[in-house]
Write a protein that holds these residues in place. Structure first.
Motif, PDB file in Angstrom:
ATOM      1  N   ILE A 233       0.837  -1.195   0.000  1.00  0.00           N
ATOM      2  CA  ILE A 233       0.000   0.000   0.000  1.00  0.00           C
ATOM      3  C   ILE A 233       0.871   1.243   0.000  1.00  0.00           C
ATOM      4  O   ILE A 233       0.602   2.218  -0.724  1.00  0.00           O
ATOM      5  CB  ILE A 233      -0.956   0.000   1.211  1.00  0.00           C
ATOM      6  CG1 ILE A 233      -2.007  -1.105   1.060  1.00  0.00           C
ATOM      7  CG2 ILE A 233      -1.640   1.359   1.366  1.00  0.00           C
ATOM      8  CD1 ILE A 233      -2.909  -1.269   2.268  1.00  0.00           C
ATOM      9  N   GLY A 234       1.928   1.227   0.802  1.00  0.00           N
ATOM     10  CA  GLY A 234       2.829   2.370   0.837  1.00  0.00           C
ATOM     11  C   GLY A 234       3.471   2.660  -0.505  1.00  0.00           C
ATOM     12  O   GLY A 234       3.660   3.822  -0.889  1.00  0.00           O
ATOM     13  N   ALA A 235       3.812   1.603  -1.255  1.00  0.00           N
ATOM     14  CA  ALA A 235       4.406   1.790  -2.577  1.00  0.00           C
ATOM     15  C   ALA A 235       3.385   2.281  -3.590  1.00  0.00           C
ATOM     16  O   ALA A 235       3.706   3.051  -4.496  1.00  0.00           O
ATOM     17  CB  ALA A 235       5.031   0.487  -3.055  1.00  0.00           C
ATOM     18  N   ARG A 236       2.146   1.834  -3.446  1.00  0.00           N
ATOM     19  CA  ARG A 236       1.091   2.201  -4.392  1.00  0.00           C
ATOM     20  C   ARG A 236       0.500   3.583  -4.100  1.00  0.00           C
ATOM     21  O   ARG A 236       0.036   4.263  -5.016  1.00  0.00           O
ATOM     22  CB  ARG A 236      -0.048   1.171  -4.334  1.00  0.00           C
ATOM     23  CG  ARG A 236       0.238  -0.151  -5.025  1.00  0.00           C
ATOM     24  CD  ARG A 236      -0.938  -1.096  -4.836  1.00  0.00           C
ATOM     25  NE  ARG A 236      -0.863  -2.310  -5.647  1.00  0.00           N
ATOM     26  CZ  ARG A 236      -1.257  -2.406  -6.902  1.00  0.00           C
ATOM     27  NH1 ARG A 236      -1.777  -1.343  -7.509  1.00  0.00           N
ATOM     28  NH2 ARG A 236      -1.154  -3.546  -7.566  1.00  0.00           N
ATOM     29  N   CYS A 237       0.487   3.977  -2.845  1.00  0.00           N
ATOM     30  CA  CYS A 237      -0.256   5.169  -2.414  1.00  0.00           C
ATOM     31  C   CYS A 237       0.698   6.163  -1.753  1.00  0.00           C
ATOM     32  O   CYS A 237       0.977   6.052  -0.547  1.00  0.00           O
ATOM     33  CB  CYS A 237      -1.354   4.778  -1.431  1.00  0.00           C
ATOM     34  SG  CYS A 237      -2.521   3.541  -2.040  1.00  0.00           S
ATOM     35  N   PRO A 238       1.194   7.133  -2.483  1.00  0.00           N
ATOM     36  CA  PRO A 238       2.125   8.105  -1.910  1.00  0.00           C
ATOM     37  C   PRO A 238       1.475   8.918  -0.787  1.00  0.00           C
ATOM     38  O   PRO A 238       0.275   9.201  -0.816  1.00  0.00           O
ATOM     39  CB  PRO A 238       2.474   9.008  -3.099  1.00  0.00           C
ATOM     40  CG  PRO A 238       2.120   8.214  -4.316  1.00  0.00           C
ATOM     41  CD  PRO A 238       0.962   7.348  -3.916  1.00  0.00           C
ATOM     42  N   ASP A 239       2.291   9.285   0.198  1.00  0.00           N
ATOM     43  CA  ASP A 239       1.864  10.198   1.268  1.00  0.00           C
ATOM     44  C   ASP A 239       0.703   9.664   2.089  1.00  0.00           C
ATOM     45  O   ASP A 239      -0.117  10.428   2.611  1.00  0.00           O
ATOM     46  CB  ASP A 239       1.507  11.575   0.687  1.00  0.00           C
ATOM     47  CG  ASP A 239       2.661  12.204  -0.075  1.00  0.00           C
ATOM     48  OD1 ASP A 239       3.800  12.076   0.404  1.00  0.00           O
ATOM     49  OD2 ASP A 239       2.423  12.772  -1.141  1.00  0.00           O
TER      50      ASP A 239
END
Length: 255
Positions: free
Chosen positions: A69-75
């Motif tokens: 999720i962190g890689a797919r969804c910035p910030d």
């Protein structure tokens, strides 16, 4: 998912390094016992968190879903809950390995204990891949390294309660689970959630669904949406084009 290497620190549990999202995410996992795979990739792909939003994961294991999720969804801010101290430590290590330590954290805790005061109603997304069984007599006893991932000691309802309580009003609850538990999931969430959306996941186009992705909205009242199925494999071999694009991080998965 591909295997990059195998390693072990002196006196620690041997781990191997797996690659997700076409190599964008590196994940250290135990060489024995439960390891995250396709379900984690599908769950992460279905989390469409936007910049500035927060995501809570119940039972985060080594952090496969959080890191994807962190890689797919910035910030996006990431918060994991894990009962196993060794897995929680690996999850924290993996957040750092993927440059997510500044927007992610993992705490030790039990799902059945419910939300902390500062987590209740806080998150834009509450997600999970709960253990698939809550009756020890329903399956052959799993190995020690897989027990927590396979058996929900406190029952599926405890997981549904935690997710729905930690989601803010209007926030999303998202989980992947066995298709034959769909009725239980909808029943277990309906006290606090509505606006359900379901996407069946089939191993092959001519086979029954084995998984479902379920999305609900805290306080939602819209009619249920049943999305077209996602088919994972071709009978001739390999993933379908749609599944491969999702697992490689080239596409999301609407639910």
């Amino acid at each position: 998912m591909t295997v990059a290497s195998t390693a072990a620190a002196p006196g620690s549990t041997p781990v191997r390094e797996d690659l997700f999202l076409g190599g964008r995410v590196k994940l250290r996992q135990p060489t024995r016992g439960y390891r995250a795979g396709m379900d984690s990739g599908l769950l992460a792909a279905a989390c469409a968190a936007g910049p500035g939003q927060s995501v809570f994961e119940a039972g985060c294991g080594a952090g496969a879903v959080l890191c994807q999720i962190g890689a797919r969804c910035p910030d996006v801010q990431l918060q994991g809950l894990e009962r196993d101290a060794a897995m929680a430590a690996l999850a924290g290590e993996n957040l750092g390995l993927n440059a997510l330590a500044d927007r992610g954290a993992v705490r030790l805790g039990e799902v059945a204990a419910g939300p902390l005061a500062d987590e209740r109603g806080r998150f834009d997304w509450a997600v999970s891949n709960p253990p698939f069984f809550d009756d020890p007599g329903a399956l052959r006893a799993p190995g020690p390294g897989k027990r927590d991932a396979w058996l929900a000691d406190d029952g599926l309802q405890a997981w549904l309660d935690l997710l729905s309580l930690n989601a803010r009003e209007g926030g999303r609850v998202l989980l992947i689970h066995r298709a034959d538990r769909l009725a239980d999931i909808l029943e277990g969430l309906k006290r606090r959630c509505g606006s359900f959306a379901v996407r069946p996941v089939h191993p092959f186009a001519d086979a029954p669904a084995k998984r479902v992705l379920v999305r609900a909205i805290r306080g939602g009242r819209a009619p249920l949406i049943l999305h077209p199925p996602l088919v994972l494999h071709e009978r001739s071999g390999g993933h379908t084009a749609a599944a491969e694009a999702i697992l490689q991080g080239e596409a999301g998965l609407e639910v």
